[in-house]
Every structure is written in C-alpha cells, then in structure tokens.
Design an enzyme around this catalytic site. Structure first.
Site, short mmCIF file in Angstrom:
data_model
loop_
_atom_site.label_atom_id
_atom_site.label_comp_id
_atom_site.label_asym_id
_atom_site.label_seq_id
_atom_site.Cartn_x
_atom_site.Cartn_y
_atom_site.Cartn_z
N TYR A 181 4.55 -5.56 17.21
CA TYR A 181 4.86 -4.85 15.96
C TYR A 181 5.70 -3.60 16.26
O TYR A 181 6.76 -3.38 15.66
CB TYR A 181 3.54 -4.47 15.26
CG TYR A 181 3.70 -3.43 14.18
CD1 TYR A 181 4.44 -3.71 13.04
CD2 TYR A 181 3.09 -2.18 14.30
CE1 TYR A 181 4.58 -2.74 12.04
CE2 TYR A 181 3.23 -1.22 13.32
CZ TYR A 181 3.98 -1.50 12.19
OH TYR A 181 4.12 -0.55 11.22
N LYS A 210 9.74 -2.43 15.25
CA LYS A 210 10.12 -1.17 14.60
C LYS A 210 11.16 -0.43 15.44
O LYS A 210 12.10 0.15 14.92
CB LYS A 210 8.88 -0.30 14.36
CG LYS A 210 7.92 -0.87 13.33
CD LYS A 210 8.50 -0.75 11.93
CE LYS A 210 7.66 -1.41 10.87
NZ LYS A 210 8.22 -1.29 9.51
N GLY A 245 -3.20 -4.98 22.35
CA GLY A 245 -2.06 -4.18 21.90
C GLY A 245 -2.38 -2.76 21.50
O GLY A 245 -1.48 -1.97 21.21
N TYR A 248 0.83 -1.22 0.00
CA TYR A 248 0.00 0.00 0.00
C TYR A 248 0.86 1.26 0.00
O TYR A 248 0.82 2.06 -0.95
CB TYR A 248 -0.92 -0.07 1.22
CG TYR A 248 -1.68 1.20 1.54
CD1 TYR A 248 -2.31 1.93 0.54
CD2 TYR A 248 -1.80 1.64 2.86
CE1 TYR A 248 -3.03 3.09 0.84
CE2 TYR A 248 -2.52 2.78 3.18
CZ TYR A 248 -3.12 3.50 2.17
OH TYR A 248 -3.82 4.64 2.48
N ARG A 279 -9.10 -4.66 21.07
CA ARG A 279 -8.12 -5.46 20.32
C ARG A 279 -6.81 -5.40 21.10
O ARG A 279 -6.37 -4.32 21.49
CB ARG A 279 -7.96 -4.85 18.93
CG ARG A 279 -7.15 -5.69 17.98
CD ARG A 279 -7.14 -5.11 16.59
NE ARG A 279 -6.42 -3.84 16.55
CZ ARG A 279 -6.23 -3.11 15.45
NH1 ARG A 279 -6.76 -3.51 14.32
NH2 ARG A 279 -5.57 -1.99 15.49
N SER A 290 7.12 3.49 12.82
CA SER A 290 5.70 3.59 13.16
C SER A 290 5.47 4.32 14.47
O SER A 290 6.31 4.25 15.38
CB SER A 290 5.14 2.17 13.30
OG SER A 290 3.86 2.20 13.86
N1 UDP Z 1 -10.57 -0.58 14.61
C1 UDP Z 1 -11.86 -0.96 14.92
N2 UDP Z 1 -12.48 -1.86 14.11
C2 UDP Z 1 -11.87 -2.41 13.01
C3 UDP Z 1 -10.57 -2.00 12.69
C4 UDP Z 1 -9.94 -1.10 13.53
O1 UDP Z 1 -12.45 -0.50 15.91
O2 UDP Z 1 -12.50 -3.25 12.32
C5 UDP Z 1 -9.89 0.41 15.48
C6 UDP Z 1 -8.59 -0.12 16.06
O3 UDP Z 1 -8.84 -0.78 17.28
C7 UDP Z 1 -7.79 1.18 16.23
C8 UDP Z 1 -8.29 2.05 15.07
O4 UDP Z 1 -9.52 1.49 14.66
O5 UDP Z 1 -8.14 1.81 17.43
C9 UDP Z 1 -7.33 2.07 13.90
O6 UDP Z 1 -6.99 0.74 13.62
P1 UDP Z 1 -6.25 0.29 12.30
O7 UDP Z 1 -6.18 -1.21 12.31
O8 UDP Z 1 -6.91 0.93 11.10
O9 UDP Z 1 -4.80 0.93 12.41
P2 UDP Z 1 -3.68 0.81 13.58
O10 UDP Z 1 -3.97 1.93 14.53
O11 UDP Z 1 -3.76 -0.54 14.18
O12 UDP Z 1 -2.41 1.02 12.85
#
Ligand code: UDP
Length: 325
Positions: free
Chosen positions: A139, A143, A285, A11, A283, A116
């Site tokens: 992750y 980094k 982490g 991406y 989720r 990151s």
């Molecule tokens: N998130 C969510 N539902 C989803 C995907 C992501 O609530 O189906 C939340 C996730 O917990 C985080 C935010 O959206 O707080 C951004 O997550 P994403 O995976 O897009 O990016 P990250 O912050 O992990 O790099």
C-alpha cells in the site's frame, strides 16, 4: 469554484465534501462505491464510476467545469495490500495516472493527493518529510509511486500538486452526520468500539513483541475533520499563487503517538465499557511506530488541528458508531 472529489463517498472523502460545502464550494463527487457508501454522498453532483473508466469520466468533465481535484479514490488496507499487491497497483497507481491524463486533457492545474505515512516504513519518530521513504508494505509503495509520478508530471506539464501524508485518520464529523463506516472494518478504533457495543467479542491485538515501550504498535491518530481542513488550505494555496509546477509534500498528524494498548484504554475511558482483548500474531507489513512531525504544514499553510486530545477524537467516533446501522 467547483472541486472534484474522487472517492467522495468514502470515510475521509465524505468529510472533505462536507467541509467544502460548509465553505461554499461547489462539489462534484466520483466514486465507484466499491468501498464507499451512498449515504455518505453529500453533494448533489454524483457520478458512480471507476476513475479509470474514460467514457464515464469524459462525461463528468464535459458536464462540469472542474477547477481543482482532491483525489482520495484508492484502496487503503495495509494487510490486504500484502495479499493482493497488484490490485493496489492497478487501482491506486493506474487510477491516478488516468486522473493526470484528464487534468491534461481538460486543462485542470491543481490536485491534492491523499498520500500516507505508510510511505515512510520504519523511520525514527517524529518523522519529518525529508527522511527517506522506504515503505514496509505494498500500500505504501503505491502511494510513493504516485507521489513520484506526480513529481514528473508536475515538471513536464506544469501541474501543481500537494501530497498529504496522513498518519491514522480517526473520529467522525461533529454533526454526527457522517463517520467511519466501511463494508468490512479492519481499523483499530472502530473495531474497539464494536467490541464496546457487543458486536464483536474481542479485539485482537496484532503483536505485543514490537520494539516499543509496551510491545504494541504506536500510531499517530488525527481527526478526520482536521485532515479535511488541510486539504482545502493546500488547494487554496495552489489556486491563489497561480503558478505552474508547484509541488508540496506535507505530513498530517497530531504529533503524538499512542500504542494499541493505550488506544484500548482510551476507548474504555470514553465508553465506560470494558474492551476484551487477545494477543494475536503481528499483521504483515506493520511498522512498529509512526508518529508525525507536522511542523512544516503548520508553518507553511497555517494548518491548526482543532482536535488535540485522543479521547475527544474517540468520543466523536463513539457518537457515530452508537447510531450506525
Ligand atoms: N490493530 C490491531 N488490531 C486490529 C486492528 C488494528 O492490533 O483489529 C493495530 C494494527 O496492527 C496497527 C494499529 O492497530 O498497529 C492501527 O491499525 P489500523 O488498521 O487502524 O491503521 P493502519 O496503521 O494500518 O493505517
């Protein structure tokens, strides 16, 4: 000048390649296509290989004179890194270790590394580069480990590096040619758009009991083309200054925070479609809030993001997603 983009079929990598080509650079891509797409390979010179494959990489370096490396090839999913941390260490840390060895072997001086905001963990926003890094997930640890390895390699071998700590990359190239397309999608904006398209029934909101104003996680979303322009500024700075052992670390964010609920509302406004949601457990982490201060890169490299409105960013993602197959 010929630039090697590792992970150039991914991406952010593919947006980087397009930006370099637009600016007249020669580009060589290496990508094992484990998460990237062949349709996103925009340079003529493409090597399908794992960066840890020394034989394949020797062929690449023997066939091309590489002046600088922009290194994206890595696994990048927070949730997955908590389930399979060793997979992340092996790919992200060992992969970069190999890249540094090739740099020594082939006399390549400059590297831009895709780091990151996950290195920060729970820090109070807006986050500056000088706060202590304390990742909450594997992750982010990989980094940070790479940033530290770069520091020592830079001191010992005179390599110049820039580590760019991205906040949340979002959106698609204005041409609609490339965008956010993964084999398995886990990111908030593309998933919300898939709900708008009727491909997914509802969006799961991972936790509404965080210590934020509406209980959902806050992130800073930055357009992927603005990320790409920052990489080139960093590479040009290192090439033009022609020093040894330069090391720079910069945040790349929009400096604005949006909660998951606010993103869902913005997606509704852009698409004019209702987005069904359901609250789900947190989720593993995920820190509560990550918002950048990007003052340093603006001041030192003159970086100026072109996309400043979250709805404009989402609109570019929507244009791509509607056409995506
Ligand atoms: N998130 C969510 N539902 C989803 C995907 C992501 O609530 O189906 C939340 C996730 O917990 C985080 C935010 O959206 O707080 C951004 O997550 P994403 O995976 O897009 O990016 P990250 O912050 O992990 O790099």
């Amino acid at each position: 000048m010929s630039i090697l983009v590792t992970g150039g079929a991914g991406y952010i990598g593919s947006h980087m390649v397009l930006h370099l080509l637009e600016k007249g650079y020669e580009v060589v891509i290496v990508d094992d296509l484990s998460t990237g797409n062949m349709e996103a390979v925009l340079a003529n010179k493409f090597y399908k290989a794992d960066i840890k494959d020394e034989k394949a990489m020797a062929k690449l370096f023997d066939e091309n004179k590489i002046d600088g490396i922009i290194h994206f090839a890595a696994f990048s999913l927070v949730g997955e890194s908590m389930q399979e941390p060793l997979k992340y260490y092996e790919n992200n840390v060992t992969g970069t270790l190999q890249i540094l060895k090739y740099m020594n072997d082939y006399g390549i001086k400059n590297i831009v590394f895709s780091s990151s905001a996950a290195v920060y963990g729970e820090s109070s926003s807006p986050i500056k580069e000088n706060v202590s890094a304390n990742p909450t997930n594997a992750y982010g640890e990989t980094k940070l480990a790479v940033e530290r390895m770069l520091k020592w390699a830079s001191k010992a071998y005179g390599i110049n590096f820039t580590a760019l700590r991205y906040f949340n990359a979002a959106g698609s190239h204005a041409s609609g040619r490339i965008g956010e397309k993964r084999k398995i999608e886990t990111h908030l904006i593309p998933i919300a758009l898939d709900v708008a398209l009727g491909k997914i029934e509802k969006l799961l909101i991972f936790g509404d009991d965080y210590d934020t104003f509406d209980g959902t996680c806050i992130r800073d979303y930055i357009h992927v083309s603005d990320l790409a322009s920052a990489h080139l500024l960093a590479l040009e700075k290192m090439a033009n200054e022609n020093k040894c052992g330069m090391n720079m670390i910069y945040n790349l964010g929009s400096e604005k925070g949006f909660s998951v609920n606010q993103i869902v509302n913005a997606v509704k406004e852009v698409t004019h479609i209702n987005i069904k949601t359901m609250i789900a457990p947190r989720r593993l982490g995920d820190p509560a809030e990550l918002v950048a201060s990007s003052e340093k890169i603006k001041k030192e490299l003159g970086w100026l993001p072109q996309y400043t409105d979250i709805k404009d960013i989402i609109a570019t993602a929507w244009e791509f997603r509607k056409k995506m197959r």
